[in-house]
Enzyme design. Structure first.
Site, PDB file in Angstrom:
ATOM      1  N   ASP A 276      50.845  18.837  26.405  1.00 24.91           N
ATOM      2  CA  ASP A 276      50.115  18.375  27.592  1.00 24.91           C
ATOM      3  C   ASP A 276      50.102  16.849  27.632  1.00 24.91           C
ATOM      4  OD1 ASP A 276      48.774  18.658  29.968  1.00 24.91           O
ATOM      5  OD2 ASP A 276      46.803  18.963  29.065  1.00 24.91           O
TER       6      ASP A 276
ATOM      7  N   TYR B  37      39.718  22.337  27.937  1.00 20.57           N
ATOM      8  CA  TYR B  37      38.570  23.225  28.059  1.00 20.57           C
ATOM      9  C   TYR B  37      37.398  22.493  27.424  1.00 20.57           C
ATOM     10  CZ  TYR B  37      40.621  24.243  23.488  1.00 20.57           C
ATOM     11  OH  TYR B  37      41.185  24.121  22.249  1.00 20.57           O
TER      12      TYR B  37
ATOM     13  N   GLY C 238      37.999  18.091  29.230  1.00 21.30           N
ATOM     14  CA  GLY C 238      39.270  18.235  28.539  1.00 21.30           C
ATOM     15  C   GLY C 238      39.991  19.467  29.043  1.00 21.30           C
TER      16      GLY C 238
END
Length: 266
Positions: free
Chosen positions: A133, A20, A18
């Site tokens: 995002d 992070y 992902g």
């Protein structure tokens, strides 16, 4: 995966990474179905992840509830080894993989999926949440052909700032000029729709400066790929370089092109 069994999950496969952390496929004994587990290590993650991004993501995930947003089953954020497990419903594949399989998404199906994605983003914006995002990889496609928006690692409650993967980022994001984060989300939606219908990204550049220059030019469509005039105009309507004239997500959702006829669906 250590700790997962005692929490009632049996890890089956690696799904990817992902914003992070890593994401793994697991079977939930409690829920009697497969689930995706995002695992984040508080140590040695950067302070910006531990102190800002991760708390924001958890807060958003605990807040949102929408049929086209991936549902969170459980969150384990106080494990003794410092790791955080975010357990979510999983899907057959993501939209990027689906486009790769199909080469291009048929117009009727693209319109249906885009409508579902719009409803999810409109819901977020109504809650003053920006995703920041939006891209094909962060949109899941379920086994029954439903869209589920996922990956809120960069999400936050609206405060006017934004970051996004470069190919999906609005011009004002790349140039770091004052901006409306909700309008930047809308630009990313336009890139996603174009990519579904054409099969490739609309803007490319060998550098960020080159990407911005490409974005300033009129949107083009590859020769030989049938995209009707109404659809082209709709995409151009979304991809306004100037965020002040770019539509809101609600204006996009209410555009005449979005009036889905059932016989057009896949």
């Amino acid at each position: 995966m250590e700790n997962s069994s005692c929490l009632g999950y049996e890890v089956m496969d690696f799904l990817g990474e992902g914003t992070y952390g890593v994401v793994k496929l697991a079977y939930s004994k409690r829920h009697q179905k497969e689930a995706a587990i995002k695992i984040v290590k508080r140590r040695p993650s950067p302070h910006c992840v531990v102190d800002k991004l991760l708390p924001r993501e958890i807060q958003i995930l605990k807040t949102v509830e929408h049929q086209h947003i991936a549902r969170v089953l459980e969150i384990f954020d106080e494990l003794s080894d410092g790791r955080v497990f975010v357990v979510m419903e999983c899907a057959k594949m993501n939209l990027q993989e689906k486009i790769f399989d199909l080469t291009r998404v048929p117009i009727g199906q693209a319109k249906a999926w885009f409508s579902q994605l719009l409803s999810a983003v409109e819901y977020l914006h109504q809650q003053d949440i920006v995703h920041r995002d939006l891209k094909c990889r962060n949109v899941l496609v379920t086994a029954d052909n439903q869209i589920k928006l996922a990956e809120f690692g960069l999400g936050r409650f609206y405060a006017g700032c934004f970051y996004c993967t470069a190919d999906y980022a609005a011009p004002e994001v790349i140039t770091e000029t004052p901006r409306d984060a909700k309008k930047s989300d809308v630009w990313s939606l336009g890139v996603i729709l174009y990519t579904m219908i054409v099969g490739t990204l609309p803007f490319r550049g060998v550098s960020l400066r080159g990407l911005v220059e490409a974005q300033k030019k009129p949107v083009t469509f590859p020769y030989g790929i049938p995209v009707d005039e109404d659809c082209r105009k709709f995409i151009e309507f979304i991809l306004h370089v100037d965020p002040s004239t770019r539509p809101s997500v609600t204006e996009v959702a209410n555009h005449p092109w979005m009036k889905i006829e059932k016989d057009q669906e896949w």
